[in-house]
Design a protein around this motif. Structure first.
Motif, PDB file in Angstrom:
ATOM      1  N   MET A   1       0.832  -1.205   0.000  1.00 29.08           N
ATOM      2  CA  MET A   1       0.000   0.000   0.000  1.00 29.08           C
ATOM      3  C   MET A   1       0.863   1.250   0.000  1.00 29.08           C
ATOM      4  N   LEU A   2       1.982   1.238   0.730  1.00 25.57           N
ATOM      5  CA  LEU A   2       2.880   2.385   0.720  1.00 25.57           C
ATOM      6  C   LEU A   2       3.485   2.590  -0.675  1.00 25.57           C
ATOM      7  N   GLY A   3       3.895   1.482  -1.311  1.00 24.79           N
ATOM      8  CA  GLY A   3       4.432   1.594  -2.668  1.00 24.79           C
ATOM      9  C   GLY A   3       3.395   2.089  -3.663  1.00 24.79           C
ATOM     10  N   ASP A   4       2.146   1.676  -3.506  1.00 26.50           N
ATOM     11  CA  ASP A   4       1.081   2.128  -4.406  1.00 26.50           C
ATOM     12  C   ASP A   4       0.851   3.623  -4.273  1.00 26.50           C
ATOM     13  N   ARG A   5       0.845   4.138  -3.032  1.00 25.52           N
ATOM     14  CA  ARG A   5       0.641   5.568  -2.837  1.00 25.52           C
ATOM     15  C   ARG A   5       1.812   6.387  -3.396  1.00 25.52           C
TER      16      ARG A   5
ATOM     17  N   PHE B   1       7.342   2.316 -11.345  1.00 27.39           N
ATOM     18  CA  PHE B   1       7.610   0.953 -10.919  1.00 27.39           C
ATOM     19  C   PHE B   1       8.826   0.881 -10.006  1.00 27.39           C
ATOM     20  N   VAL B   2       9.838   1.698 -10.264  1.00 31.84           N
ATOM     21  CA  VAL B   2      11.019   1.712  -9.388  1.00 31.84           C
ATOM     22  C   VAL B   2      10.623   2.110  -7.974  1.00 31.84           C
ATOM     23  N   VAL B   3       9.821   3.150  -7.854  1.00 31.95           N
ATOM     24  CA  VAL B   3       9.417   3.640  -6.531  1.00 31.95           C
ATOM     25  C   VAL B   3       8.482   2.645  -5.854  1.00 31.95           C
ATOM     26  N   ALA B   4       7.570   2.024  -6.608  1.00 31.28           N
ATOM     27  CA  ALA B   4       6.613   1.093  -6.005  1.00 31.28           C
ATOM     28  C   ALA B   4       7.281  -0.179  -5.522  1.00 31.28           C
TER      29      ALA B   4
END
Length: 583
Positions: A303-307, A323-326
């Motif tokens: 959920m943190l990666g999605d936000r 995608f790198v950040v997620a």
């Protein structure tokens, strides 16, 4: 010496008696009196017809298809079997692959058999059959929508066709299905000699009214892509109404409905998608042996990666960096569990946490569409889709490797041998597979009526895989391929009886089969400088991904071969893809 001239005698010809040949060379007739049908010397004159009338050159000679007398075996004058009347009737319905003897690869003397299309068959099957025929061999379209004696406006029909194709291609539909939909719309409005062309970002269609008129062409570029299977299903419903005679759909009505489809909001809000992403990651971690702590940790990381990905998208960053950040928060959660201590690390299973986060990011939809385009002969579009998958995969690799490398520098105990100690829990893992497919369907913005069906399809796929791999001790690649084939078979079955796209019934169901653990352990091998182990795991992940894509496509093809068309008593057929090796 005088030359004797032979004069025709009408009274002897009326009696039906043949003229006698000249008695000596001196009595040879002149060129003017010599007929082209006069037999040479020594050849008997054939009898005249009973009606004493010459035969017309357009009349069928008597005995043209009569069975000749039997010749001795091996005679050079024996009539070939393939040109006899009974052979002609026998081979009139033979297919193109009948073999060398009696083959229809060459145009036979009796002509090409007329193609018969069942109106009870889904429009997808009928249009695929027509698309793989030469333009000159296609039957004249039977106009379904008749609203004007002068015929439809060609530019408006082509524009409507391109708009429909744009929505389908942007929603992730395969190139063959997009071409079939565009072709169906054109034929429904009475446009003959239409040729749609679909690539990864460009749609084009051309219409030639006749052989003496200039063709009309139009094209459209797909700028943005989005995953919304509710919109995809609505477009398929519109196409089904256009191609059905019982439904009166004018061009104005079709434009109005298409505008409503574009304006419709997504069925699920942003917070629901974030919760679905966390639920998917938690369920995936349970599949690989995680506990309750693993479930909660993986859900929070996803959920943190999605936000964070939504934040990057709002700032206009390309999807590669999203995608790198997620991929970084789930990996960071796994490393944090390892740093808390060995007891917590074993109970928390950091590998399961990171694997669950990867399940939510792996581009399974684009992979299946890319392989499907390649198998059906659309190699340019397939190459572009697979290149897109490669970029997404590299982005995930970069995000996870950055965190894993930091964890190795902090002396985090990341154990690659954890993959060998997977706990088999049939009931819990089956429920987790159903939950994973359910949350995946929410992320794909599917209609609520299809969510339950696709969730059960994902549970069946996991049961097949677990029975073959855990009980039968069959290789994971073969088990994955068979389970994906079951998904494709059931998905095609559901879509055929709903006259809709197969994507909503297939894409979410392959979620439990995605190679999340193999990807993670391959990246861990690279982070720990064990290149051999990393390459082996990543090669396994690639093999599993290809097995999923090929299995889904093969399951769909098997359903077309053996499943009967609703409302008719025969199986659906489709011509083979374009041949590239000349046989």
């Amino acid at each position: 010496m005088r030359t004797q001239t032979v004069v025709a005698e009408p009274d002897r010809a009326d009696d039906g008696a043949p003229p006698s040949p000249p008695s000596s060379p001196s009595s040879t007739p002149s060129d003017e009196a010599h007929s082209a049908f006069t037999p040479p010397l020594g050849v008997e004159q054939p009898p005249l017809f009973e009606d004493d009338q010459p035969t017309s050159e357009f009349a069928l000679p008597d005995g043209a298809w009569t069975e000749p007398p039997a010749e001795p075996e091996g005679s050079a004058f024996e009539v070939p079997e393939a040109v006899r009347p009974d052979a002609v009737r026998a081979h009139s319905g033979a297919g193109a692959g009948a073999g060398l003897h009696g083959s229809t690869a060459y145009t036979p003397a009796h002509g090409v058999p007329m193609l018969a299309l069942s109106k009870e068959a889904p429009w997808q099957d009928r249009m695929r059959t027509l698309l793989r025929m030469p333009v000159g061999d296609r039957p004249v379209p039977d106009t379904v929508q008749r609203h004007d004696d002068q015929g439809p406006a060609v530019p408006r029909v082509l524009d409507l066709t391109l708009r429909i194709g744009e929505l389908l291609l942007a929603g992730g539909e395969g190139a063959e299905d997009v071409e079939a939909a565009m072709f169906a719309v054109c034929r429904a409005y009475g446009l003959d000699r239409c040729e749609p062309t679909v690539t990864f970002t460009l749609l084009s269609i051309s219409h030639q009214p006749s052989l003496v008129e200039d063709p009309v062409s139009a094209n459209r570029t797909v700028r943005r892509r989005g995953t919304d299977y509710t919109r995809l299903s609505a477009v398929y419903t519109l196409i089904d109404d256009i191609t059905t005679e019982e439904t009166d759909t004018t061009l104005e009505e079709a434009y109005r409905r298409l505008a409503e489809i574009r304006r419709n909001r997504h069925p699920y809000p942003g917070w629901a998608l974030t919760l679905a992403s966390g639920l998917l990651a938690g369920a995936a971690s349970v599949l690989v042996g995680g506990s309750v702590i693993v479930f909660v940790t993986a859900a929070c990381g996803a959920m943190l990666g999605d936000r964070l990905a939504w934040l990057c998208a709002g700032r206009g960053l390309p999807e590669f960096y999203q995608f790198v950040v997620a991929a970084m928060p789930p990996a960071a959660m796994g490393v944090a569990l390892t740093l808390l201590g060995p007891h917590v690390a074993w109970e928390g299973r950091p590998s399961a946490v990171i694997t669950g986060g990867l399940f939510a990011l792996l581009p399974g939809r684009a992979l299946v569409a890319g392989v499907q385009d390649g198998l059906t002969g659309y190699y340019i579009t397939a190459s572009a889709r697979l290149l897109e998958v490669m970029y997404f995969f590299i982005a995930i690799v970069i995000g996870v490797l950055l965190v894993l490398y930091l964890g190795v520098q902090l002396h985090a105990e990341l154990n690659p041998e954890a993959a060998l100690h997977t706990v088999v829990r049939p009931v819990a893992q089956t429920l987790a597979a159903v939950t994973l497919s359910f949350s995946f369907a929410i992320l794909l913005q599917q209609e609520r009526s299809t969510v339950l069906m696709v969730s059960l399809n994902g549970g069946v796929a996991w049961v097949v895989y677990a029975a073959m791999h855990d009980i039968g001790r069959i290789s994971p690649v073969a088990s994955t391929a068979v389970a994906a084939g079951v998904v494709g078979l059931f998905g095609q079955l559901f879509s055929r009886y709903q006259f809709a796209s197969a994507l909503p019934y297939v894409t979410a169901a392959i979620g439990p089969l995605l190679p999340g653990s193999a990807t993670y352990f391959g990246l861990l091998g690279f982070a720990q400088n064990e290149l051999d182990r990393g390459l082996a795991s990543l090669s396994k992940a690639v093999a599993l991904a290809l097995a999923i894509a090929v299995g889904v496509n093969l399951g769909g093809e098997i359903s077309r071969l053996f499943l009967k068309v609703p409302g008719s008593g025969r199986a659906s057929s489709r011509r083979a893809a374009k041949r590239t090796r000349g046989f």
